[in-house]
Design a protein around this motif. Structure first.
Motif, PDB file in Angstrom:
ATOM      1  N   THR A  18      -4.139   5.227  -6.599  1.00 59.75           N
ATOM      2  CA  THR A  18      -3.052   4.531  -7.188  1.00 59.75           C
ATOM      3  C   THR A  18      -3.339   2.960  -7.541  1.00 59.75           C
ATOM      4  O   THR A  18      -3.615   2.396  -6.647  1.00 59.75           O
ATOM      5  N   GLU A  22       1.675  -5.879  -8.498  1.00 63.24           N
ATOM      6  CA  GLU A  22       2.774  -7.135  -7.667  1.00 63.24           C
ATOM      7  C   GLU A  22       3.620  -7.508  -8.767  1.00 63.24           C
ATOM      8  O   GLU A  22       3.186  -7.898 -10.086  1.00 63.24           O
ATOM      9  N   THR A  27       6.883  -8.784  -4.653  1.00 63.37           N
ATOM     10  CA  THR A  27       6.849  -7.411  -4.212  1.00 63.37           C
ATOM     11  C   THR A  27       5.589  -6.734  -4.591  1.00 63.37           C
ATOM     12  O   THR A  27       5.400  -6.792  -5.885  1.00 63.37           O
ATOM     13  N   ASN A  28       4.930  -5.849  -3.718  1.00 63.19           N
ATOM     14  CA  ASN A  28       4.011  -5.052  -4.471  1.00 63.19           C
ATOM     15  C   ASN A  28       3.694  -3.528  -3.702  1.00 63.19           C
ATOM     16  O   ASN A  28       4.599  -3.247  -3.059  1.00 63.19           O
ATOM     17  N   ASN A  29       3.201  -2.678  -4.125  1.00 67.76           N
ATOM     18  CA  ASN A  29       3.070  -1.526  -3.728  1.00 67.76           C
ATOM     19  C   ASN A  29       1.746  -1.162  -2.817  1.00 67.76           C
ATOM     20  O   ASN A  29       1.387   0.074  -2.862  1.00 67.76           O
ATOM     21  N   TYR A  30       1.251  -2.160  -2.102  1.00 67.44           N
ATOM     22  CA  TYR A  30       0.235  -1.801  -1.316  1.00 67.44           C
ATOM     23  C   TYR A  30       0.403  -0.763  -0.134  1.00 67.44           C
ATOM     24  O   TYR A  30      -0.612   0.000   0.046  1.00 67.44           O
ATOM     25  N   GLU A  32       1.832   1.911  -0.541  1.00 69.76           N
ATOM     26  CA  GLU A  32       1.698   3.207  -1.190  1.00 69.76           C
ATOM     27  C   GLU A  32       0.350   3.524  -1.408  1.00 69.76           C
ATOM     28  O   GLU A  32      -0.160   4.513  -1.332  1.00 69.76           O
ATOM     29  N   ARG A 175      13.304  -3.009  -1.247  1.00 69.76           N
ATOM     30  CA  ARG A 175      12.023  -3.058  -1.338  1.00 69.76           C
ATOM     31  C   ARG A 175      11.436  -3.862  -0.012  1.00 69.76           C
ATOM     32  O   ARG A 175      10.644  -3.834   0.785  1.00 69.76           O
ATOM     33  N   ARG A 179       9.640  -3.191   3.437  1.00 68.81           N
ATOM     34  CA  ARG A 179       8.367  -3.921   3.962  1.00 68.81           C
ATOM     35  C   ARG A 179       8.505  -4.809   5.217  1.00 68.81           C
ATOM     36  O   ARG A 179       7.916  -4.473   6.041  1.00 68.81           O
TER      37      ARG A 179
END
Length: 310
Positions: A18, A22, A27-30, A32, A175, A179
């Motif tokens: 994946t 950012e 915000t980021n999808n780390y 996930e 989101r 987190r």
């Protein structure tokens, strides 16, 4: 016939983790990325290079070649004694190391492919998959106290400004709170997050009725010793977004309402379902108009003139 781990590892080039992203708001999808990548790498046989008993580079013993030495036997005569070396052991260790280094190099390449271009500097000096993984973790998931305070400050200071998209603002807040709960589930209770959603929501005049309604509910809950849930506030804000025409489309919601468990008996075609839905349910446009009229009726009317008629 199931393929072996070694056979799966041959296809390392097609493994795509994946991608990390950012947003402009930070915000980021780390989270996930971390979960999905661990499962993907483990299934392909590469996670052992990052964590586990085999994440360290195999050690290769120092080569000690066979040699001959002169010694005296029991009678005092000089004899030649041959001491075996460890050539075979070193050769076997080198073979294992080559296999490990090859697998680690592939694992490193798989991880780097998921890193955005502007963040490649984080992993460009990493010589192992484990080092790259730790570098990304340090960047996107710092120690909990720092992470917690940073996210908490961003939630508290994220006022929806004039001109901002309230729906996009709400998604960012959701989101951020997710987190925050991952970092420290106790630092901001659900009711506190609900209060911040209400106090930081848009001050646009179009949202005045929704804002006043939620603030009134907040006051009533505080006076009665109860609390509002964030799910209730989020649902109300999303409903308002739909009414304002900036949420999901009215057509898509009407389509959902016209199918599933509300499907009328005897309606077999899509046209019949749609026709029955229109007859059964009021459209959201009419609902929005009704609510706007209700808001208008609730507004205080000006006092009638007290001047006597001419």
């Amino acid at each position: 016939m199931t393929e072996s781990t070694e056979e799966r590892k041959k296809d390392w080039g097609v493994i795509a983790l994946t991608p990390i992203w950012e947003a402009e708001d930070g915000t980021n999808n780390y989270s996930e990325f971390k979960l999905k990548s661990k499962l993907e790498l483990d299934a392909a046989g590469y996670w052992k290079y990052i964590e586990g008993a085999e994440h360290d580079t195999p050690s290769i013993p120092k080569l000690q070649p066979a040699r001959e030495v002169q010694e005296l036997d029991s009678t005092g005569a000089r004899i030649t004694v041959r001491i075996p070396g460890n050539e075979a052991e070193v050769k076997a260790a080198q073979k294992r190391a080559r296999s490990w280094l090859d697998g680690d190099k592939k694992a490193l390449a798989i991880i780097v492919k998921a890193v955005p271009m502007e963040k490649l500097y984080l992993v460009e000096d990493c010589t192992s998959a484990r080092a790259a993984w730790k570098a990304l973790k340090t960047e996107y998931e710092p120690s909990n106290p720092i992470l917690t305070l940073t996210i908490l400050q961003r939630i508290i200071g994220n006022q929806c400004q004039p001109g901002d998209d309230p729906v996009a603002w709400l998604e960012v807040m959701i989101r951020l709170y997710s987190r925050l709960r991952d970092a420290d589930p106790k630092i901001m209770p659900d009711w506190d997050f609900a209060k911040h959603l209400i106090m930081l929501m848009t001050r646009d005049e179009k949202w005045r009725y929704c804002r006043d309604e939620l603030r009134n509910r907040l006051r009533i809950a505080a006076a009665s010793g109860s609390t509002l849930s964030s799910q209730f506030v989020i649902r109300r804000l999303k409903e308002e977004g739909i009414e304002q025409g900036i949420g999901p489309s009215v057509a898509s919601i009407n389509a959902i309402m016209a199918t599933g468990r509300n499907r009328p008996r005897g309606a077999t075609s899509a046209v019949e379902v749609e026709r029955a839905a229109v007859e059964t349910y009021p459209s959201l446009d009419n609902v929005a108009a009704s609510r706007q009229q209700a808001r208008h009726n609730r507004r205080p009317r000006p006092y009638p003139s007290l001047r006597p008629p001419n």
